[in-house]
Design an enzyme around this catalytic site. Structure first.
Site, short mmCIF file in Angstrom:
data_model
loop_
_atom_site.label_atom_id
_atom_site.label_comp_id
_atom_site.label_asym_id
_atom_site.label_seq_id
_atom_site.Cartn_x
_atom_site.Cartn_y
_atom_site.Cartn_z
CD GLU A 1 -2.31 -1.60 2.65
OE1 GLU A 1 -3.26 -2.39 2.74
OE2 GLU A 1 -1.76 -1.10 3.66
CG ASP B 1 -1.66 -2.41 12.42
OD1 ASP B 1 -1.68 -1.57 13.35
OD2 ASP B 1 -2.32 -3.46 12.45
CE LYS C 1 -10.38 -2.73 8.18
NZ LYS C 1 -11.13 -2.89 6.91
CG ASP D 1 -10.01 -1.46 3.63
OD1 ASP D 1 -9.98 -1.39 4.87
OD2 ASP D 1 -10.49 -2.43 3.01
CG ASP E 1 -15.25 -7.50 7.55
OD1 ASP E 1 -15.38 -8.72 7.75
OD2 ASP E 1 -14.69 -7.03 6.54
#
Length: 560
Positions: free
Chosen positions: A110, A139, A284, A308, A448
């Site tokens: 990312e 993180d 997460k 995200d 989630d």
């Protein structure tokens, strides 16, 4: 005095053509019953292929059962329409604080530029900036990501007023500049001039960030300009470091809180929660729970949006859309979260691997919404803080949008940072309900889904809204290996839910609508469904090689 007529902030309409579809589904079920009857009536003992025939019968019984479950996703579709003008007329001066969580975990997968484009897109929402707070959870604890966010905080002073002045869409700088190629550059001279200046600032920022990424470290000159980099002095690795927290923008910092037009910018906070090898970090879910606690001490917004880092805001009105559901006087009390679809800008034309999730987003989620609301998809979702923190819904519950106080008005930022660091420490959750009854649930790859199910089982409802202009755009897997990894995680996690105490089959019984139970079960049975599929795909072919048919023979008599 006459009674004031109630005007809802949103409307719900049922899908047209329901009678036609239901008639089709019933006729199809009759056909399935004929198949079952044929299998049962042609079972013979002692003949070759008898066990294979029984296996085919079992597979077809399973397919029929699974098909019945899927009808819950198609039987009662509903669609929502918010009325933002009514929201503005009634509540413009009483809009609640909104905290936005952006999560990233790996700077290699990312890139920093992608992350800050998402951050900038949500900072520029069409919403009172003094009521917006944006939190980036890193993180990996990457200095480069922090440096990129620091650069973004300076660029935002130009970008946010530019977006609001010219009503720019989308408000991710990278996406906006790309859109100009197809839509054309502005013809207004003043806008064209400002656009040129903004593009120059963006390119310069991008070069600095790309240079830092290329060399793997932030230049010494840049490090000396901001004291926040000193927090990396005790940094060992991404899995072993202290809490790193820095409030980059805040209205209490009078020297660094306003844009070039003199208006207050949204608060901007960087967080890398503490990590130690001896503590499991819960992926997460752990990051989100740390953000919940830290944000409650800094801004404490009643509404939380989590996205995200690869899912930028494509619609500046999304916050107001969501608030139409939460703030509706009659039905808003029971709504815990508003889920927007995950839409992808890189989906291929033929979508070979189904990465765009079209059937789920266009059909199945509206179907779930007809029975109490969609599942929580992990991104593009607005939550009430209370429901996400474990509060159960009761008939006595009432939204109190006027209760937000000014506890943060005179807060000292250094004190806020130090107090908040404790909330993101490794041992803070020991002997607490975090991860069990508060925040996102731990111990499941699809944290989630299990969290959304738990919220709905506590009496809350959810809403699915798919606006004409997509709220968020992200990146979908486009290769087979990427797709397999994603589907493996989903299937494994959903099966784990089915076998856990949170299974919709028993945990949801009596707590949520039966149709919603069926809908959740469709996803929880993804993995077991492969067994019947593999059997049906392989065994008939093998037996055909031996000259043993497992399907009815087509004869002239049957065709006549």
């Amino acid at each position: 005095m006459g009674r004031v007529e109630y005007s809802p902030l949103f409307e719900t309409r049922r899908c047209r053509g329901r009678f036609i579809y239901r008639s089709f589904a019933i006729s199809l079920f009759v056909a399935i019953c004929f198949i079952w009857h044929y299998r049962f009536s042609h079972i013979t003992k002692g003949e070759d292929g008898n066990w294979a025939w029984l296996g085919m019968l079992a597979s077809e019984l399973w397919f029929g059962f699974y098909w019945v479950l899927t009808q819950a996703l198609r039987w009662n579709l509903v669609f929502r329409q918010p009325f933002k003008n009514r929201l503005s007329q009634r509540y413009e001066k009483k809009l609640p604080r909104v905290d936005i969580f952006v999560c990233t975990a790996d700077p290699d997968i990312e890139p920093a530029m992608m992350v800050i484009n998402t951050v900038l897109s949500v900072m520029a929402y069409d919403y009172p900036t003094e009521k917006l707070s944006v939190y980036l959870s890193d993180d990996a604890g990457s200095q480069i990501t922090f440096y990129a966010l620091l650069e973004a905080s300076n660029f935002a002073k130009h970008w946010v007023p530019f977006c609001k002045r010219f009503k720019v869409e989308p408000r991710s700088p990278s996406a906006y500049f790309k859109s100009l190629v197809s839509s054309g550059y502005p013809t207004d001279p003043s806008q064209a001039k400002e656009l040129g200046n903004i593009k120059k600032l963006y390119d310069e920022m991008e070069k600095r960030i790309e240079d830092a990424t290329k060399f793997g470290e932030v230049a010494k000159e840049a490090r000396l300009k901001h004291m926040g980099f000193s927090q990396w002095d005790s940094y060992s690795s991404r899995r072993d470091h202290d809490t790193i927290l820095q409030i980059l923008l805040h209205k209490n910092d009078h020297n660094n809180s306003k844009d070039v037009d003199g208006f207050v910018l949204p608060a901007l906070v960087y967080l890398a929660r503490e990590k130690r090898p001896q503590y499991f970090h819960n992926f997460k879910a752990g990051a989100m729970n740390s953000l919940l606690r830290v944000s409650s001490n800094i801004s404490n917004g009643k509404i939380i949006l989590n996205v995200d880092c690869d899912m930028y805001s494509n619609n500046s009105q999304s916050v107001r859309d969501a608030l139409c559901f939460f703030m509706d006087e009659e039905k808003g009390q029971e709504i815990a979260y508003v889920q927007f679809p995950q839409t992808f800008e890189n989906a291929t034309k033929n979508d070979l691997y189904g990465g765009s999730l079209t059937s789920i987003l266009e059909v199945e989620f509206p179907g779930l919404d007809g029975y109490g609301g969609p599942l929580y998809a992990g991104t593009g979702c607005f939550h009430k803080r209370e429901s996400l923190c474990g509060m159960k819904f009761s008939d006595q519950y009432c939204n109190d949008w006027n209760s937000e106080d000014d506890q943060f008005k005179e807060a000292n930022l250094q004190e806020l940072e130090q107090q908040s660091k404790v909330l993101a420490s490794c041992n803070y959750e020991e002997n607490t309900l975090w991860g069990k009854e508060m925040g996102l649930k731990y111990g499941c790859p699809v944290e989630d889904v299990i969290t959304g199910l738990s919220i709905q089982c506590q009496g809350w409802k959810s809403v699915y809204y798919n606006p004409p202009r997509k709220a968020f755009l992200g990146l979908a897997p486009t290769t087979l290996p990427q797709t397999l990894v994603q589907h493996k995680r989903w299937s494994e996690g959903d099966l784990q839910i089915l076998l856990s105490k949170y299974s919709p089959a028993w945990y949801g019984f009596g707590r949520i609508n039966f149709g919603l139970q069926m809908g959740y079960s469709v996803y929880c049975l993804w993995a077991p469904n492969c067994l019947a599929t593999l059997y049906y795909s392989i065994i008939p072919s093998l037996y055909l090689l031996k000259g043993i048919p497992l399907f009815p023979k087509v004869t002239k008599q049957s065709l006549s």
